[in-house]
Design a protein around this motif. Sequence first.
Motif, PDB file in Angstrom:
ATOM      1  N   VAL A 186       0.813  -1.220   0.000  1.00 20.83           N
ATOM      2  CA  VAL A 186       0.000   0.000   0.000  1.00 20.83           C
ATOM      3  C   VAL A 186       0.848   1.272   0.000  1.00 20.83           C
ATOM      4  CG1 VAL A 186      -1.953  -1.139   1.104  1.00 20.83           C
ATOM      5  CG2 VAL A 186      -0.236  -0.013   2.534  1.00 20.83           C
ATOM      6  N   ALA A 187       2.173   1.121  -0.048  1.00 23.76           N
ATOM      7  CA  ALA A 187       3.052   2.290  -0.050  1.00 23.76           C
ATOM      8  C   ALA A 187       2.881   3.080  -1.342  1.00 23.76           C
ATOM      9  CB  ALA A 187       4.503   1.854   0.099  1.00 23.76           C
ATOM     10  N   ASP A 188       3.057   4.371  -1.216  1.00 24.68           N
ATOM     11  CA  ASP A 188       3.002   5.241  -2.385  1.00 24.68           C
ATOM     12  C   ASP A 188       4.398   5.285  -2.999  1.00 24.68           C
ATOM     13  OD1 ASP A 188       2.141   7.027  -4.289  1.00 24.68           O
ATOM     14  OD2 ASP A 188       2.429   8.782  -2.991  1.00 24.68           O
ATOM     15  N   ALA A 189       4.653   4.342  -3.880  1.00 26.60           N
ATOM     16  CA  ALA A 189       5.967   4.245  -4.520  1.00 26.60           C
ATOM     17  C   ALA A 189       5.770   3.878  -5.980  1.00 26.60           C
ATOM     18  CB  ALA A 189       6.815   3.188  -3.819  1.00 26.60           C
ATOM     19  N   PRO A 190       6.680   4.330  -6.845  1.00 28.72           N
ATOM     20  CA  PRO A 190       6.546   3.984  -8.263  1.00 28.72           C
ATOM     21  C   PRO A 190       6.681   2.473  -8.481  1.00 28.72           C
ATOM     22  CG  PRO A 190       8.559   5.270  -7.860  1.00 28.72           C
ATOM     23  CD  PRO A 190       7.837   5.157  -6.570  1.00 28.72           C
ATOM     24  N   ASN A 191       5.897   1.961  -9.414  1.00 31.81           N
ATOM     25  CA  ASN A 191       5.956   0.535  -9.785  1.00 31.81           C
ATOM     26  C   ASN A 191       5.742  -0.395  -8.591  1.00 31.81           C
ATOM     27  OD1 ASN A 191       6.533   1.259 -12.467  1.00 31.81           O
ATOM     28  ND2 ASN A 191       8.734   1.317 -12.025  1.00 31.81           N
ATOM     29  N   ARG A 192       4.902   0.029  -7.654  1.00 31.36           N
ATOM     30  CA  ARG A 192       4.709  -0.733  -6.422  1.00 31.36           C
ATOM     31  C   ARG A 192       4.230  -2.161  -6.680  1.00 31.36           C
ATOM     32  NH1 ARG A 192       7.525  -1.601  -3.243  1.00 31.36           N
ATOM     33  NH2 ARG A 192       6.747  -3.468  -2.394  1.00 31.36           N
ATOM     34  N   ILE A 193       3.310  -2.356  -7.604  1.00 30.39           N
ATOM     35  CA  ILE A 193       2.794  -3.707  -7.872  1.00 30.39           C
ATOM     36  C   ILE A 193       3.887  -4.575  -8.474  1.00 30.39           C
ATOM     37  CG2 ILE A 193       1.064  -5.066  -9.130  1.00 30.39           C
ATOM     38  CD1 ILE A 193      -0.052  -3.356  -6.809  1.00 30.39           C
ATOM     39  N   ALA A 194       4.651  -4.028  -9.412  1.00 35.55           N
ATOM     40  CA  ALA A 194       5.758  -4.783 -10.020  1.00 35.55           C
ATOM     41  C   ALA A 194       6.805  -5.120  -8.964  1.00 35.55           C
ATOM     42  CB  ALA A 194       6.371  -3.997 -11.169  1.00 35.55           C
ATOM     43  N   ALA A 195       7.115  -4.165  -8.084  1.00 40.63           N
ATOM     44  CA  ALA A 195       8.092  -4.411  -7.022  1.00 40.63           C
ATOM     45  C   ALA A 195       7.582  -5.486  -6.067  1.00 40.63           C
ATOM     46  CB  ALA A 195       8.386  -3.115  -6.263  1.00 40.63           C
ATOM     47  N   TYR A 196       6.313  -5.399  -5.691  1.00 36.14           N
ATOM     48  CA  TYR A 196       5.713  -6.391  -4.799  1.00 36.14           C
ATOM     49  C   TYR A 196       5.831  -7.789  -5.407  1.00 36.14           C
ATOM     50  CZ  TYR A 196       2.149  -9.057  -2.324  1.00 36.14           C
ATOM     51  OH  TYR A 196       1.493 -10.032  -1.606  1.00 36.14           O
ATOM     52  N   SER A 197       5.519  -7.892  -6.680  1.00 35.78           N
ATOM     53  CA  SER A 197       5.580  -9.178  -7.370  1.00 35.78           C
ATOM     54  C   SER A 197       6.992  -9.758  -7.340  1.00 35.78           C
ATOM     55  CB  SER A 197       5.101  -9.010  -8.813  1.00 35.78           C
ATOM     56  OG  SER A 197       5.229 -10.220  -9.508  1.00 35.78           O
ATOM     57  N   VAL A 198       7.970  -8.935  -7.651  1.00 39.36           N
ATOM     58  CA  VAL A 198       9.368  -9.392  -7.649  1.00 39.36           C
ATOM     59  C   VAL A 198       9.803  -9.768  -6.238  1.00 39.36           C
ATOM     60  CG1 VAL A 198      11.745  -8.611  -7.976  1.00 39.36           C
ATOM     61  CG2 VAL A 198      10.046  -8.158  -9.741  1.00 39.36           C
ATOM     62  N   GLU A 199       9.488  -8.927  -5.272  1.00 36.34           N
ATOM     63  CA  GLU A 199       9.926  -9.159  -3.903  1.00 36.34           C
ATOM     64  C   GLU A 199       9.310 -10.435  -3.319  1.00 36.34           C
ATOM     65  OE1 GLU A 199      10.352  -4.355  -3.309  1.00 36.34           O
ATOM     66  OE2 GLU A 199       8.708  -5.405  -2.299  1.00 36.34           O
ATOM     67  N   THR A 200       8.043 -10.694  -3.605  1.00 32.56           N
ATOM     68  CA  THR A 200       7.436 -11.926  -3.102  1.00 32.56           C
ATOM     69  C   THR A 200       8.032 -13.147  -3.798  1.00 32.56           C
ATOM     70  OG1 THR A 200       5.542 -11.678  -4.592  1.00 32.56           O
ATOM     71  CG2 THR A 200       5.270 -10.891  -2.339  1.00 32.56           C
ATOM     72  N   GLU A 201       8.399 -13.011  -5.058  1.00 30.89           N
ATOM     73  CA  GLU A 201       9.069 -14.120  -5.763  1.00 30.89           C
ATOM     74  C   GLU A 201      10.437 -14.402  -5.141  1.00 30.89           C
ATOM     75  OE1 GLU A 201       8.418 -16.416  -8.306  1.00 30.89           O
ATOM     76  OE2 GLU A 201       6.393 -15.798  -7.774  1.00 30.89           O
ATOM     77  N   VAL A 202      11.146 -13.363  -4.746  1.00 28.77           N
ATOM     78  CA  VAL A 202      12.447 -13.554  -4.095  1.00 28.77           C
ATOM     79  C   VAL A 202      12.254 -14.353  -2.804  1.00 28.77           C
ATOM     80  CG1 VAL A 202      14.336 -12.376  -2.886  1.00 28.77           C
ATOM     81  CG2 VAL A 202      13.566 -11.539  -5.114  1.00 28.77           C
ATOM     82  N   ILE A 203      11.250 -14.015  -2.039  1.00 33.00           N
ATOM     83  CA  ILE A 203      10.971 -14.756  -0.800  1.00 33.00           C
ATOM     84  C   ILE A 203      10.707 -16.230  -1.118  1.00 33.00           C
ATOM     85  CG2 ILE A 203       9.349 -15.020   1.131  1.00 33.00           C
ATOM     86  CD1 ILE A 203       8.999 -11.896   0.952  1.00 33.00           C
ATOM     87  N   GLU A 204       9.915 -16.490  -2.137  1.00 32.71           N
ATOM     88  CA  GLU A 204       9.621 -17.873  -2.532  1.00 32.71           C
ATOM     89  C   GLU A 204      10.889 -18.617  -2.956  1.00 32.71           C
ATOM     90  OE1 GLU A 204       6.825 -19.744  -2.186  1.00 32.71           O
ATOM     91  OE2 GLU A 204       6.215 -17.970  -1.058  1.00 32.71           O
ATOM     92  N   LYS A 205      11.753 -17.957  -3.700  1.00 30.47           N
ATOM     93  CA  LYS A 205      13.001 -18.599  -4.149  1.00 30.47           C
ATOM     94  C   LYS A 205      13.895 -18.920  -2.954  1.00 30.47           C
ATOM     95  CE  LYS A 205      11.458 -17.959  -8.223  1.00 30.47           C
ATOM     96  NZ  LYS A 205      10.395 -18.838  -8.605  1.00 30.47           N
ATOM     97  N   LEU A 206      13.965 -18.005  -1.995  1.00 29.45           N
ATOM     98  CA  LEU A 206      14.775 -18.264  -0.808  1.00 29.45           C
ATOM     99  C   LEU A 206      14.209 -19.440  -0.006  1.00 29.45           C
ATOM    100  CD1 LEU A 206      15.566 -14.603   0.272  1.00 29.45           C
ATOM    101  CD2 LEU A 206      17.193 -16.301  -0.592  1.00 29.45           C
ATOM    102  N   LYS A 207      12.887 -19.542   0.089  1.00 30.37           N
ATOM    103  CA  LYS A 207      12.273 -20.690   0.766  1.00 30.37           C
ATOM    104  C   LYS A 207      12.645 -21.992   0.055  1.00 30.37           C
ATOM    105  CE  LYS A 207       7.806 -20.229   1.348  1.00 30.37           C
ATOM    106  NZ  LYS A 207       6.404 -19.742   1.350  1.00 30.37           N
ATOM    107  N   ARG A 208      12.642 -21.976  -1.270  1.00 28.35           N
ATOM    108  CA  ARG A 208      13.007 -23.184  -2.030  1.00 28.35           C
ATOM    109  C   ARG A 208      14.465 -23.564  -1.794  1.00 28.35           C
ATOM    110  NH1 ARG A 208      12.051 -22.676  -7.962  1.00 28.35           N
ATOM    111  NH2 ARG A 208      12.907 -24.764  -7.961  1.00 28.35           N
ATOM    112  N   ILE A 209      15.333 -22.568  -1.711  1.00 32.42           N
ATOM    113  CA  ILE A 209      16.746 -22.852  -1.456  1.00 32.42           C
ATOM    114  C   ILE A 209      16.892 -23.524  -0.087  1.00 32.42           C
ATOM    115  CG2 ILE A 209      18.998 -21.795  -0.990  1.00 32.42           C
ATOM    116  CD1 ILE A 209      18.289 -19.778  -3.282  1.00 32.42           C
TER     117      ILE A 209
END
Length: 191
Positions: A145-168
Amino acid sequence: SMPAFLAGDREQIKVISEIDDKVDTLYTEIVAYLGKISRKPLTSSQARDITNLLSAANDLESIGDIIETDTLDLAEQCFANDVRISDATQTVLSGLHATISGSVERALHSVARNDAEAAQDVIAMKGAVQTQVELAEQHQAQRLVADAPNRIAAYSVETEVIEKLKRIYYFAKRMAKTVEVDAAVPVQQAA
């Protein structure tokens, strides 16, 4: 790869991609060597050791694939969509990355030295990893909900990073479990 990813360092990301080519070559050589050894007469303990080493090599290859393919693809998404990871999110992801990296190092140690205590340490990290993942996910929900540029794209990438770290971590734990199981079985001496 995580520091390069978070910093958006294109040159370092290219270097990591090149390193993966070397890792793939080493993986092929290790599997071929273990295959060659397994064709010789082995005790049941030696055969189990070969199987465990092959499993560890496969888990390491899977970790390498996550880093090279998935994480580097996410970096490219960031470059293409002009996504910048916030400092607060970098801190959260870096902490999770440090924990996961430690689990991989400890798992490697457990396999290399057949160290059941190190293996148990990796397995016991599950709760701490889950807690850090939950905190990272909560942080992501707040950042959405932060007022930041490309927030949805950033959220998507950041949650994917979390998923990749869990897989590792999953693969690190798998490596450790081969040692834990193996250490519980009495070693048979060759006749």
